[in-house]
Design a protein around this motif. Structure first.
Motif, mmCIF file in Angstrom:
data_model
loop_
_atom_site.group_PDB
_atom_site.id
_atom_site.type_symbol
_atom_site.label_atom_id
_atom_site.label_comp_id
_atom_site.label_asym_id
_atom_site.label_seq_id
_atom_site.Cartn_x
_atom_site.Cartn_y
_atom_site.Cartn_z
ATOM 1 N N GLY A 87 -21.974 21.131 75.207
ATOM 2 C CA GLY A 87 -21.239 22.193 74.529
ATOM 3 C C GLY A 87 -20.106 21.625 73.698
ATOM 4 O O GLY A 87 -19.846 22.089 72.589
ATOM 5 N N ILE A 88 -19.455 20.602 74.227
ATOM 6 C CA ILE A 88 -18.292 20.075 73.501
ATOM 7 C C ILE A 88 -18.716 19.393 72.203
ATOM 8 O O ILE A 88 -18.048 19.512 71.181
ATOM 9 C CB ILE A 88 -17.421 19.151 74.392
ATOM 10 C CG1 ILE A 88 -16.115 18.832 73.670
ATOM 11 C CG2 ILE A 88 -18.138 17.878 74.809
ATOM 12 C CD1 ILE A 88 -14.925 18.723 74.547
ATOM 13 N N ASP A 89 -19.870 18.706 72.231
ATOM 14 C CA ASP A 89 -20.351 18.077 70.989
ATOM 15 C C ASP A 89 -20.815 19.126 69.991
ATOM 16 O O ASP A 89 -20.547 19.019 68.799
ATOM 17 C CB ASP A 89 -21.489 17.090 71.295
ATOM 18 C CG ASP A 89 -20.967 15.836 71.979
ATOM 19 O OD1 ASP A 89 -19.839 15.416 71.657
ATOM 20 O OD2 ASP A 89 -21.683 15.279 72.835
ATOM 21 N N LEU A 90 -21.518 20.145 70.492
ATOM 22 C CA LEU A 90 -21.983 21.195 69.576
ATOM 23 C C LEU A 90 -20.773 21.936 68.993
ATOM 24 O O LEU A 90 -20.734 22.208 67.785
ATOM 25 C CB LEU A 90 -22.922 22.173 70.305
ATOM 26 C CG LEU A 90 -23.487 23.281 69.419
ATOM 27 C CD1 LEU A 90 -24.314 22.710 68.268
ATOM 28 C CD2 LEU A 90 -24.340 24.264 70.225
ATOM 29 N N MET A 91 -19.794 22.196 69.828
ATOM 30 C CA MET A 91 -18.589 22.878 69.333
ATOM 31 C C MET A 91 -17.928 22.044 68.231
ATOM 32 O O MET A 91 -17.490 22.575 67.207
ATOM 33 C CB MET A 91 -17.598 23.109 70.486
ATOM 34 C CG MET A 91 -16.363 23.882 70.091
ATOM 35 S SD MET A 91 -15.274 24.105 71.532
ATOM 36 C CE MET A 91 -13.866 24.903 70.760
ATOM 37 N N GLY A 92 -17.901 20.732 68.423
ATOM 38 C CA GLY A 92 -17.324 19.832 67.410
ATOM 39 C C GLY A 92 -18.061 19.938 66.086
ATOM 40 O O GLY A 92 -17.447 20.042 65.016
ATOM 41 N N LYS A 93 -19.377 19.954 66.173
ATOM 42 C CA LYS A 93 -20.183 20.048 64.941
ATOM 43 C C LYS A 93 -19.978 21.406 64.259
ATOM 44 O O LYS A 93 -19.912 21.507 63.041
ATOM 45 C CB LYS A 93 -21.672 19.839 65.269
ATOM 46 C CG LYS A 93 -22.057 18.379 65.340
ATOM 47 C CD LYS A 93 -23.546 18.220 65.567
ATOM 48 C CE LYS A 93 -24.354 18.099 64.300
ATOM 49 N NZ LYS A 93 -24.186 16.831 63.604
ATOM 50 N N VAL A 94 -19.898 22.437 65.085
ATOM 51 C CA VAL A 94 -19.702 23.784 64.543
ATOM 52 C C VAL A 94 -18.330 23.877 63.852
ATOM 53 O O VAL A 94 -18.211 24.449 62.768
ATOM 54 C CB VAL A 94 -19.849 24.846 65.671
ATOM 55 C CG1 VAL A 94 -19.355 26.199 65.217
ATOM 56 C CG2 VAL A 94 -21.302 24.931 66.125
ATOM 57 N N LEU A 95 -17.328 23.283 64.474
ATOM 58 C CA LEU A 95 -15.987 23.322 63.866
ATOM 59 C C LEU A 95 -15.977 22.580 62.532
ATOM 60 O O LEU A 95 -15.368 23.039 61.561
ATOM 61 C CB LEU A 95 -14.951 22.705 64.818
ATOM 62 C CG LEU A 95 -14.622 23.538 66.063
ATOM 63 C CD1 LEU A 95 -13.725 22.756 67.008
ATOM 64 C CD2 LEU A 95 -13.946 24.856 65.682
ATOM 65 N N GLU A 96 -16.668 21.468 62.510
ATOM 66 C CA GLU A 96 -16.753 20.689 61.267
ATOM 67 C C GLU A 96 -17.418 21.527 60.173
ATOM 68 O O GLU A 96 -16.979 21.567 59.027
ATOM 69 C CB GLU A 96 -17.617 19.449 61.556
ATOM 70 C CG GLU A 96 -17.392 18.276 60.648
ATOM 71 C CD GLU A 96 -18.250 17.106 61.094
ATOM 72 O OE1 GLU A 96 -19.048 16.648 60.281
ATOM 73 O OE2 GLU A 96 -18.145 16.700 62.270
#
Ligand code: UDP
Length: 244
Positions: A87-96
């Motif tokens: 989730g934390i990696d996906l959240m990072g990509k989504v924020l980007e």
């Protein structure tokens, strides 16, 4: 087309980080409300005996395999999960992506001050994201309407919900018809990492699939909760069929 496997009844999406991110973007483009969860073994085990959690997992639009245990179980029983997608990696990509496409977000959850700090740090890293609001996750039942109104008033594209599992999954599912956002995502402790009040495990623990060990060393009081992982693995090893 969405492809899932069932692990003890919970649907888990067969995705890579890239395809999960693509799906997330597709969900953002739809005109209906969508929601995304990040289950691990603890949640899957809980859902077996928790009807409302199982309902939530079954009706979401994507459940990424956040736990290494789910991927190992899938390998043992040849179900087809490809890799762990956190989730934390996906959240990072989504924020980007939000930064690049100027999308808006709202962060709900964490102890008082945490969502605010996380928002501040996110805004620093991604100046083009529109942070439409934040609120801590310790509101009372009677404040529920106020929380939802506060979100709907600013109608963000994405609502990150960090109420801890399984509260956040149930909360999103329960309010799915009332939430005026495009996509809600349960993000648990990620908000603490963004706020800087918790640290992610060092890379080596991540690569070896040992983030759970790091968390146990840092937060030994979680020991009882974390027994879910070895219990799950034993069950997987002795089960003939883990899909139903
Ligand atoms: N949390 C919250 N409201 C609650 C319970 C938890 O906002 O009623 C927050 C908590 O402060 C933390 C996050 O949810 O920021 C994740 O909590 P926890 O570590 O228990 O859950 P997990 O990461 O395992 O989902």
């Amino acid at each position: 087309m969405r492809k899932t496997v069932k692990i003890y009844g919970s649907p888990i999406d067969i995705v890579t980080m890239e395809s999960a991110f693509e799906r997330f973007k597709n969900l953002l483009d739809r005109s209906v409300f969508s929601y995304v969860y990040t289950p691990n073994t603890e949640i899957v085990m809980k859902a077996k005996n928790d009807e409302s959690l199982m309902k939530a997992l079954k009706s979401s639009d994507m459940n990424i395999p956040d736990g290494i245990g789910l991927v190992i179980a899938s390998k043992i029983h040849r179900l087809g999960l490809i890799e762990r997608v956190t989730g934390i990696d996906l959240m990072g990509k989504v924020l980007e992506f939000c930064d690049y496409s100027r999308k808006s977000i709202y962060i709900l959850g964490g102890k008082p001050g945490v969502a605010e700090m996380a928002s501040h740090n996110i805004q620093e890293k991604y100046p083009n994201i529109q942070i439409k609001g934040y609120r801590d996750g310790y509101f009372k039942g009677e404040e529920e309407n106020d929380v939802i109104e506060g979100i709907n008033e600013v109608s963000p594209d994405i609502l990150f919900v960090a109420l801890g599992a399984p509260k956040q999954e149930k909360w999103i599912h329960e309010h799915r018809k009332a939430l005026g956002v495009k996509v809600a995502m349960g993000v648990g402790g990620c908000v603490d990492v963004w706020a800087g009040t918790a640290k992610r495990a060092p890379k080596i623990f991540q690569i070896l699939g040992l983030e759970w060990l790091y968390r146990l060393l840092k937060e030994p009081w979680r020991f009882k909760r974390m027994l879910a992982l070895p219990k799950f693995m034993i069950k997987v090893l002795i089960s003939k069929n883990i899909s139903s």
